[in-house]
Write an enzyme that holds these catalytic residues in place. Structure first.
Site, short mmCIF file in Angstrom:
data_model
loop_
_atom_site.label_atom_id
_atom_site.label_comp_id
_atom_site.label_asym_id
_atom_site.label_seq_id
_atom_site.Cartn_x
_atom_site.Cartn_y
_atom_site.Cartn_z
N ASP A 49 0.88 -1.17 0.01
CA ASP A 49 0.02 -0.04 -0.02
C ASP A 49 0.81 1.37 -0.05
O ASP A 49 0.53 2.35 -0.69
CB ASP A 49 -0.94 -0.01 1.20
N GLU A 121 -1.86 -5.35 -3.64
CA GLU A 121 -0.97 -4.77 -2.96
C GLU A 121 0.16 -5.59 -2.48
O GLU A 121 1.48 -5.26 -2.28
CB GLU A 121 -1.48 -4.11 -1.63
#
Length: 229
Positions: A49, A121
């Site tokens: 992220d 992610e």
């Protein structure tokens, strides 16, 4: 560690071959399949992220030298939100190689937006740990592609835009209803439907009611704008 035929095919789909294949294995392992000898992808998701955020921040600054912070922020959010990550994950068929426990498998985990977004992610973080920032950046820019340059339309808040569309035509504000909720308490999946006065409707699912409402509004907005009425 030798990768399965499916994971080698996945490497070809993303255009990256791992030097440490165990990182890819961890990236595609959901918490429902973790064990003392098998790490899940939650820690990689956390890292991915942040890597995605840095890459997108840089890309947006480079793409528009004159944009203000107020213009850049919604574009950034549109590119890094879970829906965008899940969309990219679907394009590379990430769901097909996820390692899921039986309960997640039975509840359609390979298609869940939140689960796909998290895994995307994690894959980014795996590439970052395997070969550094430049490799992760190249992967992200290639997979996100033209989204980076056409993000202005996606950056609009779809609920606000749909409400403005309805009010401009004398209709009441759109209404939202919860169609269903599935999945465990720690990872729910909400299906939300949005309705217009004229009878048109759309529905979408996400890991929160707010995100599901936004996704449904985005679908219906695209429909009414395409129809031109």
């Amino acid at each position: 560690m030798r990768l399965s035929k499916e994971l080698r095919a996945f490497e070809q789909r993303i255009g990256y071959s791992f030097n440490q294949p165990e990182l890819l294995m961890q990236a595609v392992t959901h918490a429902s399949m973790s064990s003392p000898t098998r790490q899940d992808n939650q820690r990689l998701e956390f890292l991915g992220d942040r890597v995605l955020g840095l890459v997108m921040s840089t890309a947006l600054l480079d793409a528009d030298q004159d944009a203000t912070e107020g213009q850049l922020a919604p574009r950034f959010n549109a590119l890094v939100r879970k829906e965008a990550c899940a969309e990219v994950a679907r394009e590379i068929d990430l769901g097909a190689v996820l390692k899921l426990g039986r309960s997640e498998m039975m509840s359609g985990g390979r298609r869940k937006q939140a689960l796909l977004g998290d895994a995307m992610e994690a894959v980014i973080a795996a590439v970052y740990k395997d070969a550094g920032f430049a490799a992760a950046q190249e992967l992200i820019l290639r997979l996100w592609g033209r989204r980076i340059y056409t993000v202005e339309e996606d950056a609009r808040d779809p609920k606000t835009a749909l409400q403005e569309w309805a009010q401009a035509r004398g209709q009441k504000p759109p209404s939202y209803t919860e169609v269903s909720r599935s999945g465990p308490d720690h990872a729910p999946v909400f299906t939300i439907a949005v309705h217009l006065d004229d009878g048109r409707t759309a529905q979408a699912e996400a890991g929160s009611k707010r995100h599901a409402e936004q996704a449904a509004a985005r679908l219906l907005l695209a429909e009414v704008e395409t129809a031109g009425t």
